[in-house]
Design a protein around this motif. Structure first.
Motif, PDB file in Angstrom:
ATOM      1  N   SER A  11       0.845  -1.182   0.000  1.00 34.19           N
ATOM      2  CA  SER A  11       0.000   0.000   0.000  1.00 34.19           C
ATOM      3  C   SER A  11       0.884   1.236   0.000  1.00 34.19           C
ATOM      4  N   ARG A  30       5.437  -0.250 -11.475  1.00 31.47           N
ATOM      5  CA  ARG A  30       3.999  -0.222 -11.784  1.00 31.47           C
ATOM      6  C   ARG A  30       3.712   0.664 -12.992  1.00 31.47           C
ATOM      7  N   THR A  55      -7.432  -1.766  -4.688  1.00 25.47           N
ATOM      8  CA  THR A  55      -6.660  -2.850  -4.084  1.00 25.47           C
ATOM      9  C   THR A  55      -7.543  -3.662  -3.136  1.00 25.47           C
ATOM     10  N   GLY A  88      -2.537   2.981  -7.633  1.00 25.48           N
ATOM     11  CA  GLY A  88      -1.399   2.685  -6.770  1.00 25.48           C
ATOM     12  C   GLY A  88      -0.081   3.164  -7.329  1.00 25.48           C
ATOM     13  N   SER A 130       1.075   8.062  -3.736  1.00 23.76           N
ATOM     14  CA  SER A 130       0.347   8.064  -2.468  1.00 23.76           C
ATOM     15  C   SER A 130      -0.808   9.061  -2.480  1.00 23.76           C
ATOM     16  N   THR A 176      -6.113   7.898  -0.757  1.00 20.03           N
ATOM     17  CA  THR A 176      -6.916   6.693  -0.543  1.00 20.03           C
ATOM     18  C   THR A 176      -7.679   6.743   0.772  1.00 20.03           C
TER      19      THR A 176
END
Length: 593
Positions: free
Chosen positions: A3, A30, A448, A154, A157, A207
């Motif tokens: 995370s 990613r 996620t 993701g 942040s 998030t």
């Protein structure tokens, strides 16, 4: 899966189980897997991100990767506003970017947007169309499309977006993340390509509500270089919401554009807010909805033209077709239209005050529905307008707002709701939004499987948690001329009741506006109507400072024997005053023949 929420990364850095360099490896891996387009317009090279890290101060956001919407300046990187022909390279970063990097945050890149921040859909960009992270066929929401997707996928942040009509909230709803739209002026707009300069807010995607508020806490600083910057030292304070807090819900059936699943999810959100202590109160949504219509049908379209008039006039063919039609339509507006719009806005804000007197916070769907990309391309203006029904009025009315996840439709698409408060209630509504988010069954972070419960909640600010209850009897009653002194301080109506026997009420002579005086003399029949308000201790202090003699604050006994702070009058002031005790209250006396 690692995370990237701020709390988890900071904890890992502190414990030595994570390093920022490892996190940057994860981020770039990613991005390589997903590709740069359409999320990114300019991606910082990994080597440059590592160089940032080596020079970064170990502040509150040390090693935290973030992204910036590409209408916000970053020194040395092009600012395109979604228009390649408009691009320039600034020598100085925007105020908010400077604040973030001063706390050690690491910039990963600049993100895609509806051109010149004109749109709520994310389809109006020559750099490609972003889609929801939950469906390649559905819109991501805009105009802060890339910023929202970067968080939801993701890749960072948190990110910075902008919000004039809802661009910091709609993409949050479509990607199962949080979108915090600060009060106007709380974040400096220096270094922002304006859409509507008097309304624009740089916004925050994260998030969790806690992460969004953490970013707000380091960026919400006054800026003497921004004429629209405002100082609000307590804007990020949080406080406990007592049982029985009143949240507004529009009366009647809301518009969901045939999306019955969204309507059902909204009703569930209402019940969750009730379950955590709220009391729903029906309000008349008319002034808010009519205000929303002003944004694109009124003179504020001219402000969009003012932002880029030279470029738009000289090179109209460089604008996206839909954006060009919206912005250049302002050429038909006059100064007279502008003043008429301002007058109408003032009328609607005044009408909305009566609704705010009933509630402490307003709960709305972030949007009534969502759309497929092909639907929006086929009908770009109408469907975009539908998405702004519950968002367009917010900055016009100078409100704070935070969008949060509220569950999923059976087809897997997310739905979101928004909590709205008065200006500078940002921290307070974020704390309530965090509780509401955590009340959602099986809440996870963005796209996620990571449970929201693995992250820490927003802590209640102990200094802000203390509240004081005060009884008002005259010109501060709801609907009376000094009531704004309470509403300006976010005072919350707790009850309408009456005093115990022994009180007399007088209409004082030569006061402006007219005021009564409440006196305990042991002879009055009592049963004088009062309204009981609750406010924060700091707000109470500033409220008391406004009270002129011969009035003051003392202790008032209510009919049920309870005691509260309340307005009392010095006994000498009743000489020459009219005894109106028999009417039972100030409003009853005003209404008497």
């Amino acid at each position: 899966m690692q995370s990237l929420d701020i709390a988890s990364l900071s904890a890992g850095y502190g414990a030595g189980t994570l390093t920022p360099a490892h996190v940057l490896d994860t981020v770039y891996a990613r991005i390589d897997q997903q590709g740069e387009r359409p999320v990114w317009i300019t991606l910082v090279a990994k080597a440059d991100a590592l160089a940032q890290l080596a020079a970064a101060p170990k502040g509150k956001l040390w090693g935290i990767p973030f992204a910036v919407k590409d209408n916000i300046d970053v020194a040395g990187l092009p600012t395109t506003a979604g228009c390649p022909d408009f691009a320039y390279v600034p020598s100085r970063s925007a105020h908010v970017v400077e604040a973030l990097q001063a706390e050690g945050a690491i910039l990963i890149g600049k993100t895609n947007l509806d051109q010149f921040a004109t749109g709520l859909v994310g389809t109006r960009s020559p750099y490609g169309i972003c889609s929801s992270v939950f469906s390649a066929d559905h819109i991501s929401g805009g105009s802060s499309a890339g910023s929202a997707v970067a968080v939801a996928a993701g890749l960072v942040s948190f990110s910075l977006g902008t919000d004039t009509a809802g661009s910091g909230r709609v993409p949050a709803a479509f990607n199962n993340i949080v979108g915090l739209k600060p009060s106007k002026g709380l974040l400096s707009n220096r270094g922002l390509v304006p859409a509507c300069r008097s309304l624009d807010c740089i916004s925050i995607f994260a998030t969790t509500c806690a992460d969004a508020l953490a970013v707000l806490a380091v960026t919400g600083r006054p800026d003497p270089e921004d004429a629209f910057s405002r100082s609000a030292p307590q804007a990020t304070q949080t406080a406990a919401w007592p049982d029985g807090f009143r949240f507004g819900v529009p009366a009647g059936r809301l518009e969901f554009f045939g999306d019955d699943q969204a309507e059902s999810l909204f009703h569930r959100a209402v019940e969750r807010l009730r379950a955590i202590g709220g009391m729903p109160v029906e309000i008349d949504f008319t002034p808010f909805s009519q205000c929303a219509q002003l944004l694109y049908s009124g003179p504020w379209v001219a402000e969009r033209l003012a932002a880029i008039e030279d470029f738009a006039t000289a090179r109209p063919d460089c604008l996206h077709e839909v954006v060009r039609g919206i912005i250049l339509s302002a050429k038909g507006l006059s100064a007279v239209d502008s003043f008429k719009g301002l007058y109408r806005l003032a009328e609607l804000i005044r009408q909305a005050e009566a609704q705010w007197a009933k509630m402490e916070v307003l709960l709305l769907p972030t949007t009534g529905t969502t759309y497929r990309i092909d639907e929006v391309l086929a009908d770009p203006v109408k469907l975009n307008s539908n998405l702004g029904v519950y968002t367009n009025f917010v900055n016009l009315m100078d409100l704070s707002a935070i969008a949060l996840p509220a569950g999923f439709r059976p087809n897997g698409l997310p739905f979101g709701v928004t909590l709205l408060g008065r200006a500078f209630a940002d921290g307070k509504i974020a704390a309530l939004a965090d509780r509401l988010h955590r009340a959602l069954p099986t809440a996870t972070l963005a796209a996620t499987p990571i449970p929201l419960a693995t992250t820490p909640p927003i802590p209640v600010d102990a200094a802000a948690a203390g509240t004081i209850t005060v009884a008002v009897v005259g010109a501060h009653l709801s609907g009376q001329p000094l009531h704004h002194q309470l509403s300006d301080r976010d005072a919350r109506l707790r009850a309408t009741c009456r005093t115990a026997p022994g009180y007399s009420l007088y209409a004082l002579a030569k006061t402006q506006p007219a005021k009564p005086g409440l006196v305990f003399d042991g002879h009055g029949a009592g049963a004088i109507e009062v309204e009981i308000y609750e406010m924060d201790a700091a707000a109470f202090g500033s409220f008391v400072a406004l009270i002129p003699p011969p009035l003051g604050i003392g202790t008032v006994t209510l009919a049920d024997g309870a005691t509260v702070k309340g307005f009392l009058c010095e006994s000498h002031a009743i000489e020459g005053a009219t005894d109106i005790t028999r009417h039972g209250g100030w409003r009853a006396w005003l209404a008497s023949p």
